[in-house]
Design a protein around this motif. Structure first.
Motif, short mmCIF file in Angstrom:
data_model
loop_
_atom_site.label_atom_id
_atom_site.label_comp_id
_atom_site.label_asym_id
_atom_site.label_seq_id
_atom_site.Cartn_x
_atom_site.Cartn_y
_atom_site.Cartn_z
N ASP A 72 0.82 -1.23 0.00
CA ASP A 72 0.00 0.00 0.00
C ASP A 72 0.85 1.27 0.00
N LEU A 112 -1.02 4.73 0.41
CA LEU A 112 -1.29 5.19 1.78
C LEU A 112 -0.04 5.81 2.38
N THR A 172 2.83 0.57 5.87
CA THR A 172 1.40 0.75 5.58
C THR A 172 0.80 -0.51 4.97
N LYS A 176 -1.10 -3.93 3.94
CA LYS A 176 -2.46 -4.44 4.16
C LYS A 176 -2.41 -5.77 4.91
N THR A 184 0.83 0.21 10.42
CA THR A 184 -0.55 -0.25 10.51
C THR A 184 -0.56 -1.53 11.35
N ARG A 227 -6.58 2.69 8.97
CA ARG A 227 -5.79 2.92 7.76
C ARG A 227 -6.09 4.35 7.28
#
Length: 325
Positions: free
Chosen positions: A180, A183, A225, A227, A248, A269
């Motif tokens: 990601d 992000l 970041t 997922k 995250t 997020r």
């Protein structure tokens, strides 16, 4: 003890991604340092096509006929598709390490991985999340994260970049969608609105091990970041270099960073919340407790190698009860 390690990722074997599987290579070298332990390695070149996985069965069987291995250790669930056949035809104990995307990635890969680990004498999960996902379908599961090369990754003596700028590390390639990068980029854009200092981003992409070490030692923070993750190696290497980390809530990161100074886990997020967490950890010195946390968790290379060696012994003892012929 003689071990055959079968892996689809090993440093230096994939020309397109030469550092892929470096943590597997480092683990193998650590195991080889244990007295009276011999390790052979078979690389399944899945990056060249799925046919490599099919051919690996015959290569493993041929090797098993020539040498009596005490255990066969597969890295990655897809690589272990042949485990049921190898186990049945040779009787050699099987160990499978699951790394994350094999049980959390594409549906077909999850199915192959979950089928394969049913035939393992011991399944190694690199995080608690993975262990919980497969515990109902495996004979025995243990959690052993990949180790940190604490001889290479150490706190810096001094920073080399200009003090007036802030360097933030993206711990992968922006081309990998599960990491990601959008992000990450959005969070840095928010951070630029919160400070007058220039924000410089750096990526762990295409660097050799010394290059990664130098980057982590000279940066100001890492922002993960992703997922999904298992037990992200980049975070552990950042801690070894005393680098502040914001992440995250993926894999075992929350457990790893809990209570560590200059480190934060953000459950949402949300780019703005990630930027605020970054600003918080940047307001001070480095993450001095990082190396201490790694030692407490037993994440150093010698600790992990010995734990895996103990798993081989467990697999050898369990084999007669399972399928040993």
């Amino acid at each position: 003890m003689k071990i055959l390690i079968v892996t689809n990722m090993l440093e230096g074997t994939n020309a397109a991604h030469p550092t892929q599987g470096v943590f597997v290579a480092e683990q193998i070298e650590s195991i080889r340092r244990i007295p009276c332990t011999e390790v052979e390695v078979l690389v399944v070149a899945g990056f060249e096509g799925k046919g490599a996985y099919l051919r690996s069965l015959f290569t493993i069987l041929a090797k098993a006929r020539r040498a009596r291995y005490d255990a066969i250790h597969y890295h990655f669930g897809l690589t272990a598709w042949s485990a049921p056949f190898v186990r049945w035809l040779t009787g050699i104990p099987v160990v499978v390490t699951l790394h994350g995307s094999d049980v959390a990635g594409a549906k077909w890969m999850r199915r192959v991985s979950r089928f394969a680990v049913r035939f393992a004498d011991v399944c190694i999960a690199v995080s608690d999340v993975i262990e919980k996902d497969v515990r109902k379908v495996v004979r025995k599961a243990v959690v052993i994260p990949c180790a940190v090369n604490d001889h290479l990754f150490t706190p810096p003596v001094a920073r080399k970049h200009p003090p007036e700028e802030i360097v933030v590390v993206f711990p992968s390639s922006p081309a990998r969608p599960e990491k990601d990068y959008p992000l990450f980029s959005a969070a840095l854009q928010c951070l630029r609105g919160m400070t007058d200092k220039p924000i410089v981003e750096r990526h762990i992409d295409g660097l050799d091990r010394q290059g990664v070490r130098d980057l982590l030692q000279n940066a100001d923070a890492m922002l993960m970041t992703s997922k999904r993750e298992g037990s992200p190696q980049a975070v552990k290497e950042a801690l070894a270099c005393a680098l502040p980390v914001v992440s995250t809530d993926v894999g075992d990161v929350a457990e790893l960073l809990d209570g560590v100074n200059r480190c934060r886990v953000v459950s949402a997020r949300d780019a703005h919340r990630l930027a605020k967490a970054l600003l918080d950890v940047l307001d001070g010195d480095r993450c001095t407790e990082g190396p201490v946390r790694l030692a407490e968790k037993g994440y150093l290379s010698a600790n992990v190698a010995q734990r895996i060696h103990d798993v081989y012994r467990t697999a050898m003892k369990q084999a007669p009860e399972n399928l040993r012929v």
